[in-house]
Structures are given as C-alpha cells and as structure tokens.
Design an enzyme around this catalytic site. Structure first.
Site, PDB file in Angstrom:
ATOM      1  N   GLU A 248       0.875  -1.177   0.000  1.00  0.00           N
ATOM      2  CA  GLU A 248       0.000   0.000   0.000  1.00  0.00           C
ATOM      3  C   GLU A 248       0.903   1.216   0.000  1.00  0.00           C
ATOM      4  O   GLU A 248       1.625   1.458   0.966  1.00  0.00           O
ATOM      5  CB  GLU A 248      -0.927  -0.013   1.218  1.00  0.00           C
ATOM      6  CG  GLU A 248      -2.108   0.951   1.100  1.00  0.00           C
ATOM      7  CD  GLU A 248      -1.739   2.398   1.372  1.00  0.00           C
ATOM      8  OE1 GLU A 248      -1.742   3.206   0.411  1.00  0.00           O
ATOM      9  OE2 GLU A 248      -1.439   2.727   2.520  1.00  0.00           O
ATOM     10  N   CYS A 282      -1.540   9.265   3.000  1.00  0.00           N
ATOM     11  CA  CYS A 282      -1.300   8.839   1.619  1.00  0.00           C
ATOM     12  C   CYS A 282      -2.448   9.205   0.701  1.00  0.00           C
ATOM     13  O   CYS A 282      -2.269   9.308  -0.514  1.00  0.00           O
ATOM     14  CB  CYS A 282      -0.996   7.352   1.558  1.00  0.00           C
ATOM     15  SG  CYS A 282      -2.176   6.309   2.417  1.00  0.00           S
TER      16      CYS A 282
END
Length: 491
Positions: A248, A282
């Site tokens: 990720e 993110c």
C-alpha cells in the site's frame, strides 16, 4: 505500562538489539524520545525462526481462542489509550486530538477484522453431486509487517490484527522514526497473553528491513509506505510466487472542484483533503483542479484566505492546533526545496509554505499554482498543495488521470452527473464525492492501482491476503458412479 527500554522483542523476551544505535527525536523540540540498538542480521534471523516455531501451535488454536487474545489487546488499548496517544503525538508531531482518533481506529479495527474474516475467509459448505463442496482458509505462516511513520499505530495494526486472527505469526519492523509507538503497542500484545513467538519486534532502519525482507523463512510481507521502497520490495520479491506481497503506497491524488453552491463547505473539504495530518496521509489531495473563470477565482481566493489562518503548533499545545509538525526537520527542508523547485519552473505561489520555527518540522500550509507547468509526477508528503486550472470537465478528467499513481481521487460538486463520470473514468482505488479525500472507511477496501499498490487492498480486504483458500470435494466413502466414462469397464 513499563517505561520504554529500546529493546527488540523476540520469543517473548525483551533483549538489546545487536545492530547500530539509533534514536527517535521529537520533531519540534529535538528531544530524544526513544533510543536503542537496531536489530542485527542475527536478531532478525532469530525473530523469524522463533515466529516459525510458534506458528503451528498458534494456527491450531481455534478462531475463538485467537479472537479472545486479540479482543484482550483491544481492551488494553482502551485502558492505555492516553499513554499511546501521547507517544504517537510525541514521536510524529501530530496533535493529541488526532493521535486519539488514531488509537480509536486501532480499537475499531478489531471487530471489523473479525467480521471481514468470517465474511471473506471463513468456512463454507454446500451440497454437490455425490458429496459436499467445502471452502476453508489457511494462514500463510510467518509474515513480515513493515509499518510507516505517519500512522505508526493504526496502519501496522491494520495488517497485524487480521494476520494474527487468520493464524499467522508476525515479525514487525516499524519505521525507525517511530520506534516508541511500536514498543508500546507490542507491550500491549504481550500483556494481552499472546503466546511467545507469535509476534516479534525488530527495530531499525533500512538495513534491518532488508534483512527481514530477504529472509528465506518468511511466507509474506505486508508493507505500507513510500512508492520508492514499495517498488524495491516488488523487485526483490520477483521470482518468488510462493510468497504473498501486499503493498500500500502513496499517490499524487487529484481533487476536482466544479459547480459548488456552498463555497465554504467545499473549501473546508479541500483543506481537510490537503492539510489534515500536515499533509502526511497517503490519500491527501496533492493536486487541486479548479475551473478557470470567476467561480474558480472566488474558490481559490477563499481557500487561500482560510488556509492562511490554519493554526500550526506542537502536538500538546493548548488550545490544540489543526496541524502539528511534519515528521522531522529534514522532511520539512525537503518540502521547502520542492516548493522552491516548482517556483523555479514557473509556478506561482498563492500561499507560501514557511518553516515556522528554525530546525523543526513546523510548516505552514503552502498552495502553488502550476497551471501549464510540467512538473514531476511525484508525491510530496506534506502540507503542499498544487493547483491546476482547467477549461472544461474533459480537461479536468484528463488532468486527474495524468499520473502513474491511482490511490485516491474526488470531486466537490453539486452535479451528480459529474461525479458519475469521474467514477466511470478515473483510475483510483478510493473515489469520493463531496467528502474529503482523507476520509476512508475501515469497513471498505483501502488501496490503489498503478504505482499506488499491487492489487492487494488493505482495510476490509486485508483478510484476503492474510489467508489462502483451500477448496475440497468430499464424500463419506468411495463409490462407483452410476455411469462410467467411455472406455472404462468393471465387469
């Protein structure tokens, strides 16, 4: 809870690491908040081997037994939430109000993981001709978990909880910038009654991480962090299809503005998208796409006006600020260099990002207009927002997809048809409408496409990469079928 020792945790024992000494530093005061030695090659090897020894006994426990230990960990999170939130704020610089929400997310992950395990990787049976079809799921074995610094409790927890629930054992390598949060968390696992060797903690930087990633006895690696490191791990795991790799990574995330009636509502969501956690999520908006013309001008003017009033201060300031510091003074300096490079290429500063205190991670929000400027497709992990003006929605969609990443995207608009087009045409794993990009649900998958991941979304879908399926056809005895295949004769 015990004071931080700076040790690693292997097979139920807290031991000094045998690698190089290192420390974590409070990003504003420069105070040392944790110090110890990194795990050496021998320490990492011992951690993996002890996790391997502990695997069979842990996987043989019933789901209810594993769940009971994990729920005991959740109760300890509740009992120690203020101490853990303080450590998160101390090491990361994020305000206490936000650190508390992180600990709450850690607690919330447990019931969600149990539900996801049962729904996605549980045990099912059905009748088929001549017997039963049975679907079971089995743990991989020893998995390495690499944690990031921006959510040092919640994000590794999002791998560890479902991994343990499925019956895996874990070797945890946290960010070298937040080792104290990791130590506190693992101490809670120990106190919860997790058997020795089921979770092991190896502290350290890239050398420790490389030792763990290349160890022959790990069965998988779960990583949350930068695209650069994630791609290196992907290359390293090439040719090893027997190992599960879940990545990720970040994004150069677009947020489109078009046809908004509530100006302040849209500005609020844009600010939350860009500057929450000092821009260190993110999913944060990195590129704001605003229409050319009067409406776009009004939106930007209000955005800059409100952004200039955002409060920035130390994590424990009273009253609490909206933004704390970025992770380090070094990170702040890199962001300031990135802003300067944009301006050198012809971009225009709408709101200058400034270092509010020398040699610290305290930065004010920055907004740069880069319309018509060719900039590198890069994630700048901090409070720096780039604006691009567009003529029509087709151009906005083209700009949104003009990135190798594909983590998050969104639109602020009263027009549902525009959102429908975005959902249809954008390449991103998380797509929001009139909500901040920083809002994501643990009850949904979390991940991206392109350079943002390797098609192993986490959150609710973490259960998928924590176990593998075993499909069986079963009957109580072997029986000759009523009809035989051509060419077979039992007479």
């Amino acid at each position: 809870m015990a004071n931080l020792t700076g040790n690693v945790y292997i097979d139920g024992l807290w031991l000094p690491g045998h690698g190089a000494p290192f420390e974590s530093v409070q990003p504003v005061t420069g105070e040392t908040v944790w110090d110890g030695n990194a795990a050496s090659l021998e320490d990492v090897d011992a951690a993996v081997r002890e996790a391997r020894k502990a695997f069979l006994a842990w996987r043989r426990k019933s789901l209810a037994e594993r769940q009971a230990v994990i729920e005991a960990f959740g109760e300890l999170l509740e009992a120690n939430k203020e101490e853990l939130a303080h450590q998160i704020g101390l090491e990361t610089g994020k305000p206490l109000w936000e650190s508390r929400t992180e600990v709450a997310a850690m607690m919330g992950k447990i019931p969600i993981s149990v539900k996801a395990y049962n729904e996605r990787t549980g045990h099912t049976e059905s009748d088929v001709a001549g017997g039963h079809a049975v679907l079971r799921h089995r743990p991989h074995g020893v998995v390495a978990v690499f944690g990031p610094y921006n959510f040092p409790g919640h994000l590794p927890n999002g791998h560890i909880v479902p991994a343990l629930l499925a019956g895996n054992t874990v070797v945890f390598k946290p960010s070298e910038l937040t080792p104290g949060v990791a130590e506190l968390t693992v101490r809670l696992w120990e106190k919860a009654g997790l058997p020795d060797g089921v979770i092991n903690l190896v502290q350290g930087g890239s050398d420790t991480g490389k030792c763990l990633a290349r160890h022959s006895l790990i069965d998988g690696l779960f990583f949350t962090g930068s695209s650069t490191v994630g791609h290196l791990l992907h290359e390293q795991f090439g040719g090893q299809p027997e190992k599960i790799l879940a990545l990720e990574m970040g994004g150069n995330n677009p947020l489109i503005v078009q046809n908004v009636s509530d100006l302040d509502g849209a500005v609020h969501h844009a600010l939350q998208s860009a500057f929450l956690s000092a821009g260190q999520r993110c999913t944060c908006a990195r590129r704001l796409l605003v229409p050319k013309g009067k409406k776009g001008d009004e939106f930007l003017a209000r955005l800059v006006e409100v952004a200039a009033r955002i409060t920035v201060a130390e994590f424990d300031a009273d009253p609490q600020p909206f933004m704390g510091s970025v992770i380090s003074a070094e990170a702040a300096n890199q962001l300031l260099k990135a802003q300067a490079a944009m301006l050198e290429k012809g971009a225009t500063s709408l709101l200058e990002m400034k270092q509010l205190k020398p040699d610290t991670g305290l930065l004010s929000p920055g907004i740069v207009d880069a319309t018509g400027i060719e900039l590198e497709d890069q994630e700048f992990f901090g409070p720096l927002l780039t604006v691009y003006r567009y003529k029509g929605f087709d151009e906005a969609l083209e700009l949104a997809n003009n990135t190798r990443y594909g983590l998050s995207a969104g639109i602020l608009s009263d027009d549902r048809k525009l959102y429908n087009r975005l959902v249809e045409e954008v390449r991103a794993g998380i797509v929001n409408w009139n909500r901040p990009l920083t809002g994501a649900s643990s009850a949904a998958p979390f991940g991206g496409v392109g350079a943002s991941g390797n098609h192993r979304p986490s959150a609710y879908y973490a259960a998928d990469y924590c176990a593998w399926p075993m499909a069986s056809l079963e009957a109580g005895k072997s029986e000759l079928p009523d009809s035989l295949a051509p060419g077979l004769n039992f007479d």
